[in-house]
Design a protein around this motif. Structure first.
Motif, PDB file in Angstrom:
ATOM      1  N   ASP A  34       0.857  -1.192   0.000  1.00 30.58           N
ATOM      2  CA  ASP A  34       0.000   0.000   0.000  1.00 30.58           C
ATOM      3  C   ASP A  34       0.891   1.240   0.000  1.00 30.58           C
ATOM      4  OD1 ASP A  34      -2.332  -1.540   0.157  1.00 30.58           O
ATOM      5  OD2 ASP A  34      -2.127  -1.700   2.339  1.00 30.58           O
ATOM      6  N   LEU A  35       1.232   1.688  -1.168  1.00 33.71           N
ATOM      7  CA  LEU A  35       2.179   2.791  -1.263  1.00 33.71           C
ATOM      8  C   LEU A  35       1.463   4.126  -1.153  1.00 33.71           C
ATOM      9  CD1 LEU A  35       4.393   1.551  -4.224  1.00 33.71           C
ATOM     10  CD2 LEU A  35       4.696   1.173  -1.772  1.00 33.71           C
ATOM     11  N   ALA A  36       2.190   5.121  -0.683  1.00 31.11           N
ATOM     12  CA  ALA A  36       1.671   6.488  -0.682  1.00 31.11           C
ATOM     13  C   ALA A  36       1.351   6.888  -2.116  1.00 31.11           C
ATOM     14  CB  ALA A  36       2.689   7.440  -0.081  1.00 31.11           C
ATOM     15  N   GLU A  37       0.342   7.678  -2.282  1.00 33.86           N
ATOM     16  CA  GLU A  37      -0.043   8.111  -3.631  1.00 33.86           C
ATOM     17  C   GLU A  37       1.140   8.838  -4.273  1.00 33.86           C
ATOM     18  OE1 GLU A  37      -3.595  10.577  -5.883  1.00 33.86           O
ATOM     19  OE2 GLU A  37      -3.574  10.443  -3.701  1.00 33.86           O
ATOM     20  N   GLY A  38       1.398   8.485  -5.504  1.00 32.27           N
ATOM     21  CA  GLY A  38       2.479   9.155  -6.223  1.00 32.27           C
ATOM     22  C   GLY A  38       3.864   8.621  -5.910  1.00 32.27           C
ATOM     23  N   ASP A  39       3.949   7.518  -5.178  1.00 31.63           N
ATOM     24  CA  ASP A  39       5.286   6.954  -4.917  1.00 31.63           C
ATOM     25  C   ASP A  39       5.976   6.675  -6.265  1.00 31.63           C
ATOM     26  OD1 ASP A  39       6.629   4.958  -2.356  1.00 31.63           O
ATOM     27  OD2 ASP A  39       7.462   5.034  -4.384  1.00 31.63           O
ATOM     28  N   PRO A  40       7.145   7.252  -6.461  1.00 29.34           N
ATOM     29  CA  PRO A  40       7.799   7.101  -7.773  1.00 29.34           C
ATOM     30  C   PRO A  40       8.416   5.717  -7.984  1.00 29.34           C
ATOM     31  CG  PRO A  40       9.177   8.390  -6.311  1.00 29.34           C
ATOM     32  CD  PRO A  40       7.912   8.124  -5.553  1.00 29.34           C
ATOM     33  N   PHE A  41       8.347   4.866  -6.945  1.00 29.48           N
ATOM     34  CA  PHE A  41       8.746   3.459  -7.107  1.00 29.48           C
ATOM     35  C   PHE A  41       7.517   2.559  -7.011  1.00 29.48           C
ATOM     36  CE2 PHE A  41      12.893   5.289  -5.933  1.00 29.48           C
ATOM     37  CZ  PHE A  41      13.679   4.745  -6.936  1.00 29.48           C
TER      38      PHE A  41
END
Lengths: 408, 408
Positions: free
Chosen positions: B8-15
């Motif tokens: 569950d990545l933060a929105e906009g995680d570039p990875f």
């Protein structure tokens, strides 16, 4: 004992037990099984099979498809393996075991015997560099100001180092005569050779730790002949300011045989006197062992001798090249290969490139098949060399052969 | 399903799942077991373990200690593996299998993820080449006559390519100011960076057969950031006539992550307009896919931003570099790596080297820790970059980090 054993060599055979170069071969019945071989006369000894037959502790290094494990094993192993091999091919008690493991040279296929890690090419002949300078910078100094202060070198393409016998596809590329408005593209019209000697690194070194002059024998396993094929027209247009690239990278041919350093002990000779004092890391005046090698190279085109470059005239030695290459902390890897640069002596017939022999095409050389300025399709070039061996013998290096085929 | 799953990545995680770069890692409990990993957010997925857990047919390519087998497998395999990985990290049904196979980034050690075959470095930024020309040849043309006809390049040292985080031992070497009578030896006093993008070759090519512009995607697997550390004083004295050698060969640092080409589809952009007509093998005017990449690079020294070089300004594209590098018949090998050359844009704060940023030391830059002309011992340089991704996202490249330590 057979009267005609392959081990009974003609007197003076330059591939006698004092030489014993290493290669990798396969046989027609098992073309995919590459094996380490040692040349003795006109035969190849299956080194791994011999090690097993004689219960040698070196079987794990010799029963391999590549020289790299032996290269990585280091100098003590190199010396011990060489002693064992010498015994196997000279002690009569071993003859019955060894004879069945010998393959006639013309019955085997020879392969590139090592995996090349990095490939570096130097520019160490004063005669060559002076000739090139006079040809390309007729109004300036022949040598650049750095030439006598450091062995000039550059990295070449390791992936296109091939074994002797591999055809050379004529490279295409850009060229531009000074009078042309724009470059043109096409097959090189100035395809050349460079007769060189290659040095093969076995023992690696650590990143950040330079290798000293005196440690040459700890790292360098042996020598090979090398032809640094060069497209002079491509090179001339591309090389300013970052050096040779496509003019050299299409192919570099090496001998199928690697001559161990120890086989060339009698060929050690002092390099030419140095004109300028050298910085300590390059100063070999106090070295116990002379840094040069008295190798006599022959260059043949289509069977005709065109030059006899003497390696003993090289200004920079292989030990100096190794020290220079690592003085910035660059590490060595097993399989690193470095070329001496074109070998040219002071005489016209001692020049190791057509660029020099024909003075960049101005003076064609006469061959039975016609005049040549640079190489034509179908031409075959063969480099050979020998050096003084122990007790008046000769040590031959393996030949480097290549035939030019038309551009793809 | 955990509320705080690493998936569950933060929105906009570039990875995020649109990126999925490849690396090689080991864990503290098994330091010698190197494993292929895929980065997702701040975690590394054990790719081989995931393939086994999910019964994937790609397990044989992914359960390896190096990227090279995947690189060699070719474009169809690259695409299929990427599709599978995307499903594994996004489809909820896989979550229970995948979550236990994720390692926090700060709990793993990252290694050089591929074995480098040949390393080539280009010189493809018009702004960089113009700056360098003005600095070193103030009275001549800034660009050499060949610059706009071909991507100038040279071979570098593959054996000293190291992974991000490796310290840089300050190299020693010869240098000579024009006013000095003779060269001196010592640690470089002009140690510099070059912010570059590296391209990693997967599919090999045949000796003698050039690779066409349009075949870029068949051969190149992905991108990495690259810092071509440069000792300017060593380079200046050595490089005529055969190009850079020891000024570059001590170390080249690359990111621990390789970003697959497909992750950068949204970053494709047209290169600058060409001033001169190009020979057909380099002419990309009719190519369907724009050859540039809109990558925004940042250069930090000791945590301070010193430059933001825009890769979109590069004159020569990676596809042109590949076509040029092979047009002479040179073959490609799996693991070949080529660098773009220093990335510099038209603005002063877009220059990718200290040579340009300080105009060869004339204009020091101000950092909180003091002025800098070139790097001092203890300085740490970090390159990062991002590119536009699909649907307004960003794709980050892995950082390249290196700290200068005193000369050995």
């Amino acid at each position: 004992m057979s009267e005609h054993s392959p081990l009974d060599l003609a007197e003076g055979d330059p591939f006698g037990p004092h030489n014993l170069p290493y290669g990798v071969f396969s046989t027609a019945d098992e073309p995919d099984r590459r094996r380490l071989g040692v040349r003795i006369g006109g035969h190849v000894l299956d080194a791994g099979a011999a090690a097993h037959a004689l219960g040698s502790p070196y079987a794990a290094l010799l029963d391999r498809p590549s020289l790299n494990p032996l290269l990585a094993a280091g100098r003590t192993a190199w010396r011990d393996v060489r002693r064992a091999l010498t015994a196997w091919v000279t002690v009569p008690a071993h003859r019955a075991d060894i004879e069945p493991l010998l393959h006639p040279l013309d019955a085997v296929t020879l392969h590139l015997p090592y995996e090349v890690a990095d490939y570096v090419d130097f520019y160490a002949s004063e005669h060559h560099a002076t000739n090139v300078g006079r040809i390309f910078r007729p109004d300036g100094d022949a040598l650049t100001p750095n030439w006598k202060h450091l062995p000039i070198g550059y990295h070449g393409r390791a992936g296109t180092v091939v074994v002797s016998g591999t055809d050379v596809v004529r490279p295409s590329g850009q060229r531009k005569a000074p009078t042309d408005a724009a470059p043109v593209f096409g097959p090189s019209v100035k395809l050349d050779i460079e007769a060189e000697v290659g040095f093969l690194v076995g023992t690696p070194s650590e990143l950040g730790r330079p290798v000293a002059l005196a440690d040459f024998r700890e790292h360098v396993f042996g020598l090979t002949l090398l032809n640094d094929w060069s497209a002079r027209d491509v090179q001339a247009w591309e090389y300013v300011p970052l050096g040779p690239f496509l003019g050299k990278s299409f192919q570099t041919s090496v001998s199928a045989w690697v001559t161990p350093l120890e086989a060339l002990d009698a060929a050690r000779t002092a390099p030419p006197a140095r004109d300028l004092p050298l910085l300590p890391y390059l100063d070999d005046a106090a070295e116990e062992e002379p840094g040069g090698f008295d190798l006599r190279i022959s260059v043949e085109i289509n069977g005709e001798l065109v030059a006899e470059p003497p390696f003993s005239t090289m200004y920079w030695t292989a030990a100096q090249q190794l020290a220079h290459m690592t003085v910035n902390g660059a590490s060595l890897r097993t399989g690193d290969l470095y070329g001496s640069g074109t070998v040219s002596g002071p005489e016209v017939n001692q020049r190791g490139s057509l660029l020099e022999l024909t003075w960049n095409g101005r003076d064609a050389i006469e061959l039975a098949g016609g005049k040549r300025t640079f190489l034509e399709d179908g031409d075959e070039v063969v480099l050979t060399a020998w050096a003084p061996g122990p007790d008046g013998t000769r040590v031959a290096l393996g030949e480097v052969r290549g035939r030019i085929v038309p551009s793809a």
